[in-house]
Scaffold this motif. Structure first.
Motif, PDB file in Angstrom:
ATOM      1  N   VAL A 178      -5.458  15.784  22.132  1.00 41.52           N
ATOM      2  CA  VAL A 178      -4.392  15.834  21.219  1.00 41.52           C
ATOM      3  C   VAL A 178      -3.332  14.887  21.659  1.00 41.52           C
ATOM      4  CG1 VAL A 178      -3.004  17.202  19.594  1.00 41.52           C
ATOM      5  CG2 VAL A 178      -5.229  18.085  20.518  1.00 41.52           C
ATOM      6  N   LEU A 228      -4.626   5.795  24.303  1.00 37.14           N
ATOM      7  CA  LEU A 228      -5.769   6.787  25.101  1.00 37.14           C
ATOM      8  C   LEU A 228      -7.037   6.103  24.698  1.00 37.14           C
ATOM      9  CD1 LEU A 228      -6.915   8.951  26.845  1.00 37.14           C
ATOM     10  CD2 LEU A 228      -6.098  10.569  24.619  1.00 37.14           C
ATOM     11  N   SER A 238       2.773  13.446  33.341  1.00 40.58           N
ATOM     12  CA  SER A 238       3.654  11.970  32.944  1.00 40.58           C
ATOM     13  C   SER A 238       3.530  11.079  34.281  1.00 40.58           C
ATOM     14  CB  SER A 238       5.035  12.158  32.670  1.00 40.58           C
ATOM     15  OG  SER A 238       4.925  12.799  31.290  1.00 40.58           O
ATOM     16  N   ALA A 254      -0.325   9.723  34.820  1.00 39.20           N
ATOM     17  CA  ALA A 254      -0.406   8.735  34.047  1.00 39.20           C
ATOM     18  C   ALA A 254       0.602   7.344  34.088  1.00 39.20           C
ATOM     19  CB  ALA A 254      -0.194   9.248  32.340  1.00 39.20           C
ATOM     20  N   GLY A 255       1.680   7.628  34.455  1.00 38.00           N
ATOM     21  CA  GLY A 255       2.258   6.300  34.889  1.00 38.00           C
ATOM     22  C   GLY A 255       1.705   5.803  35.941  1.00 38.00           C
ATOM     23  N   ALA A 280      -1.549   5.714  36.810  1.00 41.93           N
ATOM     24  CA  ALA A 280      -2.950   5.668  36.690  1.00 41.93           C
ATOM     25  C   ALA A 280      -3.427   4.581  35.427  1.00 41.93           C
ATOM     26  CB  ALA A 280      -3.846   6.649  36.610  1.00 41.93           C
ATOM     27  N   GLU A 281      -4.304   3.763  35.431  1.00 40.22           N
ATOM     28  CA  GLU A 281      -4.819   2.905  34.438  1.00 40.22           C
ATOM     29  C   GLU A 281      -6.011   3.951  33.450  1.00 40.22           C
ATOM     30  OE1 GLU A 281      -4.040  -0.461  33.524  1.00 40.22           O
ATOM     31  OE2 GLU A 281      -2.427   0.347  34.956  1.00 40.22           O
ATOM     32  N   GLN A 282      -6.415   4.852  34.076  1.00 37.55           N
ATOM     33  CA  GLN A 282      -7.436   5.564  33.460  1.00 37.55           C
ATOM     34  C   GLN A 282      -6.926   6.756  32.575  1.00 37.55           C
ATOM     35  OE1 GLN A 282      -6.624   5.130  36.707  1.00 37.55           O
ATOM     36  NE2 GLN A 282      -8.389   5.615  37.972  1.00 37.55           N
ATOM     37  N   PRO A 283      -7.883   7.288  31.490  1.00 34.44           N
ATOM     38  CA  PRO A 283      -7.450   8.288  30.419  1.00 34.44           C
ATOM     39  C   PRO A 283      -7.103   9.505  31.403  1.00 34.44           C
ATOM     40  CG  PRO A 283      -9.873   7.563  30.477  1.00 34.44           C
ATOM     41  CD  PRO A 283      -9.319   6.437  31.233  1.00 34.44           C
ATOM     42  N   ASN A 304       4.818  15.225  24.721  1.00 32.12           N
ATOM     43  CA  ASN A 304       6.151  14.380  24.373  1.00 32.12           C
ATOM     44  C   ASN A 304       5.989  13.305  25.565  1.00 32.12           C
ATOM     45  OD1 ASN A 304       7.879  14.971  22.278  1.00 32.12           O
ATOM     46  ND2 ASN A 304       7.157  17.127  23.073  1.00 32.12           N
ATOM     47  N   SER A 305       4.963  13.008  26.134  1.00 30.27           N
ATOM     48  CA  SER A 305       5.059  12.319  27.590  1.00 30.27           C
ATOM     49  C   SER A 305       5.611  10.757  27.250  1.00 30.27           C
ATOM     50  CB  SER A 305       3.586  12.384  28.171  1.00 30.27           C
ATOM     51  OG  SER A 305       3.959  11.423  29.655  1.00 30.27           O
ATOM     52  N   CYS A 306       6.575  10.487  28.194  1.00 33.67           N
ATOM     53  CA  CYS A 306       6.804   8.956  27.955  1.00 33.67           C
ATOM     54  C   CYS A 306       5.751   8.115  28.569  1.00 33.67           C
ATOM     55  CB  CYS A 306       8.154   8.680  28.598  1.00 33.67           C
ATOM     56  SG  CYS A 306       8.224   9.301  30.254  1.00 33.67           S
ATOM     57  N   ALA A 307       4.861   8.540  29.090  1.00 35.92           N
ATOM     58  CA  ALA A 307       3.665   7.649  29.734  1.00 35.92           C
ATOM     59  C   ALA A 307       2.843   7.664  28.661  1.00 35.92           C
ATOM     60  CB  ALA A 307       3.222   8.052  31.166  1.00 35.92           C
ATOM     61  N   SER A 308       1.804   6.665  28.490  1.00 34.86           N
ATOM     62  CA  SER A 308       0.890   6.525  27.658  1.00 34.86           C
ATOM     63  C   SER A 308      -0.535   6.812  28.196  1.00 34.86           C
ATOM     64  CB  SER A 308       0.702   5.312  26.639  1.00 34.86           C
ATOM     65  OG  SER A 308       0.765   4.215  27.226  1.00 34.86           O
ATOM     66  N   GLY A 309      -1.237   6.992  27.422  1.00 33.93           N
ATOM     67  CA  GLY A 309      -2.904   7.235  28.023  1.00 33.93           C
ATOM     68  C   GLY A 309      -3.300   8.586  28.264  1.00 33.93           C
ATOM     69  N   ILE A 310      -2.317   9.577  27.580  1.00 37.07           N
ATOM     70  CA  ILE A 310      -2.639  11.161  27.691  1.00 37.07           C
ATOM     71  C   ILE A 310      -3.185  11.807  26.539  1.00 37.07           C
ATOM     72  CG2 ILE A 310      -1.445  13.189  28.176  1.00 37.07           C
ATOM     73  CD1 ILE A 310       0.614  11.585  29.981  1.00 37.07           C
ATOM     74  N   GLY A 311      -4.170  12.624  26.778  1.00 41.58           N
ATOM     75  CA  GLY A 311      -4.979  13.553  25.516  1.00 41.58           C
ATOM     76  C   GLY A 311      -4.415  14.963  25.951  1.00 41.58           C
ATOM     77  N   ALA A 332       7.467   7.825  34.067  1.00 41.00           N
ATOM     78  CA  ALA A 332       6.276   7.048  33.959  1.00 41.00           C
ATOM     79  C   ALA A 332       6.153   5.851  34.870  1.00 41.00           C
ATOM     80  CB  ALA A 332       6.149   6.736  32.539  1.00 41.00           C
ATOM     81  N   GLU A 392      10.131  14.338  27.257  1.00 43.92           N
ATOM     82  CA  GLU A 392       9.560  15.281  28.232  1.00 43.92           C
ATOM     83  C   GLU A 392      10.340  15.795  29.103  1.00 43.92           C
ATOM     84  OE1 GLU A 392       8.793  12.406  29.225  1.00 43.92           O
ATOM     85  OE2 GLU A 392       7.079  12.615  30.329  1.00 43.92           O
TER      86      GLU A 392
END
Ligand SMILES: Nc1ncnc2c1ncn2[C@@H]1O[C@H](COP(=O)(O)O)[C@@H](O)[C@H]1O
Ligand SMILES: Nc1ncnc2c1ncn2[C@@H]1O[C@H](COP(=O)(O)O)[C@@H](O)[C@H]1O
Ligand SMILES: Nc1ncnc2c1ncn2[C@@H]1O[C@H](COP(=O)(O)O)[C@@H](O)[C@H]1O
Ligand SMILES: Nc1ncnc2c1ncn2[C@@H]1O[C@H](COP(=O)(O)O)[C@@H](O)[C@H]1O
Ligand SMILES: [Mg+2]
Ligand SMILES: [Mg+2]
Ligand SMILES: [Mg+2]
Ligand SMILES: [Mg+2]
Ligand SMILES: [Mg+2]
Ligand SMILES: [Mg+2]
Ligand SMILES: [Mg+2]
Ligand SMILES: [Mg+2]
Lengths: 208, 208, 208, 208, 208, 208, 208, 208
Positions: A184, A196, C142, C145-146, C148-151, C176-183, D112, D137
């Motif tokens: 999510v 993602l 966060s 994810a900052g 790493a490139e991976q999911p 609310n993470s400011c890093a992207s690529g997180i589920g 991040a 966050e």
């Protein structure tokens, strides 16, 4: 690193001048720039500088393509429940495309009319990753994850009123899904879902 | 008034002695008595006085039949999503029976396996009122209400953990359903759902 | 379909008898069975029937292997912030292994001591998917994810007290993470994180 | 008492006339006056009376210096995570300066991109007190408090959307930090953070 | 680094065996060890190994002194509102002492009897940092911060019932204080308050 | 019944036309009419019909006196913490006056400056009922109730920001007060506080 | 001051020893002592010292009468909705009696059977102050306040389940009442309601 | 299927153009179209195309009748508490009429004036289904359900302020009702209440 991936500007809370300045700086690096949450006047200002900027009114995205455009490789399906969820769904779809994926859209398949959804099994089978965008009670994610083997990324939207509490209802639904294989992201975060999804499809391509 | 309807005792928060005393008082009026949320020791104490008391371990209900037993007339279907929802579903089913309805049960048809649900369309068509009992994300109510023309009564359960918040997730899901024709009762309130279902079927019988 | 994937029993809210009966039924199908949230007495009862059942006290998992054991293919890294997060981290790790992944563990790397985390960059690079398990304020997701490139799959835990509100703090942090690529998955849902990770690695293998 | 400390006017919820009148009354006492949450039109009105009033558009502060300006003594570092946090960070920075501190700013060091933060260790070592301003966050406070020995004052901001709940996410993060040595102030309360920082540096100077 | 500062073990959620093993490992480093949230049986087990371990039943703390004991330098006042707040107040007081501060206690000065508080002005003036521990509505922090120039660290406690929501009421009170110079820590976090107080007094000593 | 008591119109959510029509209907009954939450344009429209209508800009009240004006008998003190609380305090004060009470006002006595409050003990002693209006953390009610023997009616206001949550902080503070003798009304409900105060003073007069 | 008023001990969260010691200290002052939230073993311990201590099992109160017992003067009616609300109602009733009031009880008059309530109009007219104790949805306070001219003190109870959220539902109901003349106290705070009622009746007697 | 039932358009969140286009498409199917949440400018645009469109300003509904208009058969009573609840009540009433019911309205019968409600017993007896619309504390549903044997559908409205939390107070009240036979719909969902009522009356007609 992050080869072929765009630079991203989140426009919400920035002035038009700030966005233009950031886009200019980033484009200097010869990488594609994606701006999200961009209103029309932001687009006009960006286009004054980059006449080839591409705008999506619905997704509220601006793209300025730079460098080589990578061959689309990943297969991402974006599904949504109602018409009011379209802006979030399109933010996801445009982002996934810019990040190098084939994107198919399957909109207006809310669970109250389950047969419309069941007609789409082939599209579901096609995808490597499925993004499900839904507001109101957000039940679509559970049904799709039950039908699919692939990873499902669920995006609750703030569409609804009353006891919806600005997307909280859909968010809780998705976190508590009885189906497994669901990750999510934040309410209305179509961009984050596509980022993602792209991290996933990039790994697949990378593992080839 | 409320002819053929039982007297009801809600045992939660009452001592065994208090429940026995209330059941004795009510049975004096020659009406059937239904006790809900009754543990086994409460049942033992009631049975010591009324040897014909009928207990359901799962539903946690005691029934002491008195007066004439009315011919079942209404048709109520109780559906549930997971096995942990059974106590609430059975509280609803037993209550609906005691209130003069034919009851059919259709359990373990959660939305993550949508085809099991679609196999039950005939049962859905049979019913005059459908009670849907579901915890976790509670999405079953929306799918059923989309398939059925009849009134649907949705009972969120407290089954779940974490961001379920003791049934809040399912409650919000049901209140925000994109399908219409749904009335919601309190979390875990199987009794209340059956009481509403019976108020509906009684009107139908009354309108004959 | 779901080849090599185990059947899963969620023991919470079920009696020991119910769990044993379900495990017996599922093992009949010659598929590996994984039971989660299983206390020691549940394990004893299962072992009485299946003497080769494998128990993890920490993860509270039982595994009864059946059929051919697939060669591990996916690479899943499980990271956790504090020692109190271990049960959730191990539930994720055991599940990911049973689902056919190589699993590496990287525990006790909370963000208050950022250098311990920075020492693990090689492990991060090894992984195809990273599961981050964290309670308290949940900030680890966060930072990872900052890097790493991976999911990244983020699992908030209910570890904490006071304004933690049983995991709500970590859940909101991760959403609310400011890093992207997180589920994000539900609070304490180690199993769900591993199921999603496995859906991802399975696609990678499938795309080979 | 509170020697060299300014009088403070909180403009939010006051009319321009009210603010001007209060500033006039306070300046009569020959003490510096600081007005926070002041829009440009409030500033114009104040400047009509006090032509030497100093305005910060970003911080939304007005300062009218009166009496002797104390030599800056305390050393306060203001760090912030994202550009949308700048107004709160600047409210803190301006307040800390007016209260007699040297202030250094270290902006745009969100977790991040942890390496940007690690490049600032010298600035961190310089400070006597560190104010950390972060929305989304709010994880920055934990990482900084892990790196620093000094007291850290954490200011959650309302920057974010969806499950951010107007700053609640960052607030909970900061209250639940796994790092110690952190005191938290209200969401967006840059002023309050600087007032606490100044109470601390004043004690240090006082203890000299 | 952190010279003279103890190592700290948070016992909540750890088994007695785990705590003993951690204390043993840490004492090897010849530094004082402080264990918080320690029940009596944990203490008995620690004492079996370290016969000089000091236990506070009220604070639920164990201290094993090692190395040189630093001369107390900082001056910390711990105030509390009601008798039920004492465990949290003592956790703060013991921690502040172990961290090298003179500690004075001023208990049972709730705001409903404001004159008892006003009798303590001298103690307030003595302190370099004031820790205010209060449950129920937590108003004490505002009154003290209004009376004092020094930094105030506010600790909401979970003492209360009903609309107290396990300390939320006091937490919100403290975050919204109309007095300035207050930093807030998590509900019941006496340790955290003392750690912050010590970070402050250490800077003062360091600035001498 | 309710002799001498005004008719009341709550204007919020009504059109100007609706308010005028209701005031006209009520004045026909020869009773004084009080309209609350009335903006200036509503007042202009009422005055066009009733030229003797009395408006308070601050309280947002309109009064049209009719019938005999009763001799003021009860003694009500209205206290408030900050200037932003004045509209609510005045709504209470005007209502209490129209309902036949002597009203004294004691404003700007927030707990951060406790001595200003202690200077008002005589006013406190004068009152039969005390209404305390406070936003932010709402601590004033506890301190006043500790000083006074009389019934205290506490009105939380929505003044504040961030973790104030639109008055929730002050509301919880007042409900959890460690002082006894406090009754709480809804956030911003100055009218309701005065209505309760008047029900109390009326009983006193009635008991004479 | 507070002549004839008892000293009060709130036992919740205190050990039996602590309660006994406090009661002993207070009785030395020759004033009546009231202990609330007292379990039977606390009572046994108090009775061992004060053989004339009076216990109410239902109200969980202990009273040790000392000094002259004042003539009851105020007239307080305690109403309650359901049998599970009795402990809170009795805490209010006993407290009001000890504080010098005539108390009448009117229990089991929930709004679902409005006629039972309408049969009690004479009792309502008798009272000077009415305490309304109700759980579940707490609607009784509104109906009673609509029927009565006197001040109404509303006590929400934690009786209920599911979306009751431990008394929050009844609390919100009472704060939002469409009837005026209601003051609300904390959930389950029967004592507080009676203390406020007594502050009111004492003023009436004082005004004679 | 759903014979005689209208097609429905929910206008909220759609542009005027989108609504007109959808209405045109649906009317092509020769079925009556009902549009809810429609402002006046939406109506003007629809009327430009369908000159026989019927608008209700209060209910914010547009109806374009097509096909045969069914004989009204069900009997639905719509009750409401205050004048601010009228838009929701009328949305329910208009919808119920369009869906083939006789509708009677019984407005302004809030529980603070219980006798006005008791004067309406005949209307209550007439109905087959009762819709109760109430904001503020929403207590009307409980009282009506206590008086009536028929199914009651409760609609909380967002009317209120402060601790009403945009309808949450009334929603919780209705879910926790001590009366049985109540189904609840989302806050302000007059349409949903009428759709459920019509599902019920349709079954009655169908059972004739
Ligand atoms: N719609 C969106 N929601 C949340 N985050 C976003 C969105 N669009 C972009 N972002 C993130 O915002 C970052 C850029 O933020 P900024 O530097 O403030 O422009 C990107 O790296 C993304 O991770
Ligand atoms: N499981 C239940 N949940 C909610 N209400 C119930 C339940 N069972 C019975 N009731 C209600 O409780 C009433 C009896 O309550 P009491 O008089 O306290 O025993 C019945 O009339 C029902 O309306
Ligand atoms: N940004 C801010 N947030 C919270 N409180 C503030 C802020 N700026 C100033 N204050 C406080 O507001 C007080 C002045 O409030 P007032 O008398 O209403 O103008 C000052 O003494 C500060 O304590
Ligand atoms: N400021 C206020 N807040 C809450 N209720 C009010 C207020 N002013 C008046 N009322 C109530 O609103 C009622 C009138 O409501 P209405 O009939 O809608 O105008 C009065 O009898 C009062 O009980
Ligand atoms: Mg799946
Ligand atoms: Mg349907
Ligand atoms: Mg990344
Ligand atoms: Mg530190
Ligand atoms: Mg101060
Ligand atoms: Mg008092
Ligand atoms: Mg009244
Ligand atoms: Mg009924």
């Amino acid at each position: 690193l992050r080869k072929g991936f765009p630079e991203v500007v989140f426009c919400q809370g920035k002035t038009t001048d700030q966005v233009v300045e950031i886009v200019q700086r980033l484009c200097g690096g010869n990488r594609t720039v994606l701006a999200t949450r961009a209103g029309r006047e932001v687009y006009e200002a960006v286009r004054a500088v980059f006449s080839d900027a591409v705008y999506s009114e619905l997704a509220r995205t601006i793209v300025v393509y730079r460098g080589e455009r990578p061959q689309p490789k990943g297969k991402v399906l974006v599904m949504s429940a109602g018409t009011a969820d379209l802006p979030v769904a399109e933010e996801a779809a445009v982002t996934a495309e810019v990040m190098g994926n084939h994107v198919r859209r399957c909109y207006d398949v809310g669970v109250a009319g389950i047969h419309r959804l069941l007609d789409k099994l082939e599209m579901i089978r096609w995808a490597q990753v499925i993004i499900v965008v839904a507001g109101m009670e957000g039940a679509l994610a559970s049904v799709v994850a039950g039908l699919a083997e692939q990873p499902v990324i669920a995006v609750p939207t703030s569409v609804g009123y009353g006891a919806n509490f600005h997307g909280l209802a859909a968010l809780l639904t998705m976190l508590n899904s009885c189906a497994s294989g669901i990750g999510v992201v934040n309410i209305d975060n179509g961009f984050g879902a596509a980022a993602l999804a792209s991290a996933i499809t990039r790994m697949m391509v990378g593992s080839e």
